[in-house]
Scaffold this motif. Structure first.
Motif, short mmCIF file in Angstrom:
data_model
loop_
_atom_site.label_atom_id
_atom_site.label_comp_id
_atom_site.label_asym_id
_atom_site.label_seq_id
_atom_site.Cartn_x
_atom_site.Cartn_y
_atom_site.Cartn_z
N GLY A 45 0.85 -1.18 0.00
CA GLY A 45 0.00 0.00 0.00
C GLY A 45 0.89 1.23 0.00
O GLY A 45 1.90 1.28 0.70
N VAL A 46 0.54 2.22 -0.82
CA VAL A 46 1.31 3.46 -0.91
C VAL A 46 0.39 4.64 -0.62
O VAL A 46 -0.67 4.76 -1.25
N VAL A 47 0.78 5.47 0.31
CA VAL A 47 0.03 6.69 0.62
C VAL A 47 0.91 7.87 0.26
O VAL A 47 1.96 8.08 0.87
N CYS A 48 0.49 8.61 -0.76
CA CYS A 48 1.24 9.79 -1.21
C CYS A 48 0.52 11.04 -0.75
O CYS A 48 -0.62 11.28 -1.16
N VAL A 49 1.16 11.81 0.10
CA VAL A 49 0.55 13.04 0.59
C VAL A 49 1.03 14.18 -0.28
O VAL A 49 2.21 14.53 -0.28
N ASP A 50 0.11 14.76 -1.04
CA ASP A 50 0.43 15.83 -1.98
C ASP A 50 -0.01 17.17 -1.43
O ASP A 50 -0.93 17.24 -0.60
N PRO A 51 0.58 18.26 -1.94
CA PRO A 51 0.07 19.59 -1.59
C PRO A 51 -1.38 19.74 -2.06
O PRO A 51 -1.82 19.03 -2.97
N THR A 52 -2.10 20.65 -1.44
CA THR A 52 -3.50 20.86 -1.77
C THR A 52 -3.64 21.81 -2.95
O THR A 52 -3.00 22.85 -3.00
N LYS A 76 -2.75 5.45 -2.93
CA LYS A 76 -3.75 6.41 -2.49
C LYS A 76 -3.10 7.78 -2.33
O LYS A 76 -2.14 7.93 -1.57
N SER A 77 -3.60 8.77 -3.07
CA SER A 77 -3.11 10.14 -2.93
C SER A 77 -4.01 10.92 -2.00
O SER A 77 -5.23 10.83 -2.09
N LEU A 78 -3.40 11.67 -1.11
CA LEU A 78 -4.14 12.49 -0.16
C LEU A 78 -3.68 13.93 -0.24
O LEU A 78 -2.50 14.20 -0.45
N ALA A 79 -4.60 14.84 -0.05
CA ALA A 79 -4.25 16.26 0.02
C ALA A 79 -4.02 16.66 1.46
O ALA A 79 -4.70 16.18 2.37
N ALA A 117 -3.54 8.63 9.15
CA ALA A 117 -3.55 7.52 10.10
C ALA A 117 -4.74 6.60 9.86
O ALA A 117 -4.62 5.37 9.97
N ASP A 118 -5.90 7.18 9.55
CA ASP A 118 -7.08 6.36 9.26
C ASP A 118 -6.90 5.55 7.99
O ASP A 118 -7.26 4.36 7.93
N ILE A 119 -6.34 6.17 6.95
CA ILE A 119 -6.09 5.48 5.69
C ILE A 119 -5.12 4.32 5.90
O ILE A 119 -5.32 3.21 5.40
N VAL A 120 -4.07 4.57 6.65
CA VAL A 120 -3.07 3.53 6.93
C VAL A 120 -3.71 2.37 7.69
O VAL A 120 -3.42 1.20 7.43
N GLN A 121 -4.58 2.69 8.63
CA GLN A 121 -5.25 1.64 9.40
C GLN A 121 -6.07 0.72 8.50
O GLN A 121 -6.03 -0.51 8.66
N VAL A 122 -6.81 1.29 7.57
CA VAL A 122 -7.62 0.48 6.67
C VAL A 122 -6.73 -0.36 5.75
O VAL A 122 -7.01 -1.55 5.52
N GLU A 171 4.65 8.51 1.75
CA GLU A 171 5.52 9.58 1.29
C GLU A 171 4.94 10.91 1.74
O GLU A 171 3.84 11.29 1.34
N THR A 172 5.66 11.63 2.59
CA THR A 172 5.17 12.90 3.10
C THR A 172 5.36 13.99 2.06
O THR A 172 6.10 13.83 1.08
N VAL A 173 4.71 15.12 2.30
CA VAL A 173 4.74 16.20 1.33
C VAL A 173 6.10 16.88 1.25
O VAL A 173 6.44 17.50 0.25
N GLY A 174 6.92 16.74 2.31
CA GLY A 174 8.24 17.34 2.29
C GLY A 174 8.22 18.81 2.64
O GLY A 174 8.46 19.66 1.80
N VAL A 175 7.91 19.11 3.90
CA VAL A 175 7.77 20.51 4.31
C VAL A 175 8.84 20.95 5.29
O VAL A 175 8.77 22.03 5.84
N GLY A 176 9.83 20.09 5.53
CA GLY A 176 10.96 20.52 6.35
C GLY A 176 10.81 20.26 7.82
O GLY A 176 10.56 19.13 8.25
#
Length: 321
Positions: free
Chosen positions: A76-83, A110-113, A126-131, A143-148
């Protein structure tokens, strides 16, 4: 509930996508999904991948997925993108860069904003990861959005944290040292075919020695993700860290801590919603808030008044209601 169980038992990506959509949008059904999935989670190795924009995180995730999927693992891959400022949804840059692995039958992306969340992750991560965990994934990559400096949220949901950077860190090491450098279990210098890679490794080695860690010494690896160089060694170190967690008892401890963190988060969320509902139904409180707005009354007294009246009122609140 029987229909919900059937969705989990199907184990297909279409059913999983429907479940995750409910959870991401926090619909009334998401409450049942999260309650049911909570009892089935705990198997997956959750790997958080963080680092500044431009360090090649997405390419690295793609190459890791290819190798892990070839081993027959369910990924499972969760990609957190900028909004997006227009749709408020994820910009889907990662999904575009991962079109190749998206076609693999044992990989679900799964891409998330972020939707304004400042911790590098979306609020629903966290909810997405749990499922995903309850859906029998063997490995979940986040993969986090990379905000420092504010990339600490990944600690709360991950077993293993990878910090990806590029050669020529220079003075930025001092900034990193005060923040996200301390959260990594494995350091990766990506694009290591560029000048300065060896110097960056030396600098990181010095910082690791100065950290005084004795139980787990974070390895520092060089990769060239575009050429698939160093990926096998990285996977071996990920497995080594998992063995360390399991043998030391930290695997179980991390899950216990995660469970309590989720409990506290839910309590705070429910209380916050309950306070909002209470204020909206009590005209006397609305007037007091207006007085605070205009500087006629102090927020310290009024905050106590609101909480005390809420406790006395003993209203009930249902999640998603």
């Amino acid at each position: 509930m029987e229909e919900l169980i059937r969705y989990f038992d199907k184990k297909d990506n279409v059913s999983l996508g429907k479940l995750l959509k409910e959870v991401e949008n926090q619909t009334p059904l998401s409450y049942d999904i999260l309650k049911y999935s909570s009892s089935r989670k705990g198997k997956a190795h959750i790997i958080g991948i963080t680092g500044p924009p431009g360090s090649g995180k997405s390419t690295l995730v793609g190459k890791l997925c290819n190798k892990l999927a070839a081993q027959g693992l369910m990924i499972g891959v969760v990609c957190v993108d900028p909004t997006s400022p227009y749709t408020k949804g994820a910009l889907l840059g990662d999904r575009i860069r991962m079109q190749g692995i998206a076609k693999l039958p044992n990989v679900f992306i799964k891409s998330l904003a972020t939707r304004g969340n400042l911790g590098g992750l979306a609020a629903s991560t966290a909810d997405i990861v749990q499922v995903l965990d309850a859906y029998d994934k063997d490995v979940i990559l986040i993969e986090t959005v990379g905000v420092g400096q504010i990339e600490f949220d990944v600690l709360e949901v991950s077993d293993t944290v990878l910090l990806v950077n590029v050669p020529g860190l220079g003075d930025s090491l001092q900034t990193l040292k005060a923040g996200i450098m301390e959260i990594a279990d494995i350091y990766v210098i990506n694009q290591a075919d560029r000048p300065g890679a060896d110097e960056s490794v030396k600098d990181l080695n010095l910082m690791v020695r100065e950290s005084g860690k004795t139980d787990w010494s974070p390895p520092i690896l060089k990769t060239v993700a575009t050429q698939e160089e160093g990926i096998e060694e990285l996977i071996n170190q990920i497995y080594t860290h998992r063995s360390y967690l399991q043998n030391s008892g930290l695997w179980k401890e991390k899950r216990q801590t995660r469970n309590i963190t989720r409990l506290n988060s839910m309590i705070q969320s429910l209380l916050s919603q309950k306070v909002d509902d209470h204020i909206n139904t009590e005209e006397s409180l609305q007037q007091k808030i207006e007085d605070v707005r205009n500087g006629k009354r102090d927020p310290y007294t009024i905050s106590h008044d609101i909480v005390n009246s809420l406790v006395a009122n003993k209203n009930t609140y249902q999640y998603g209601g």
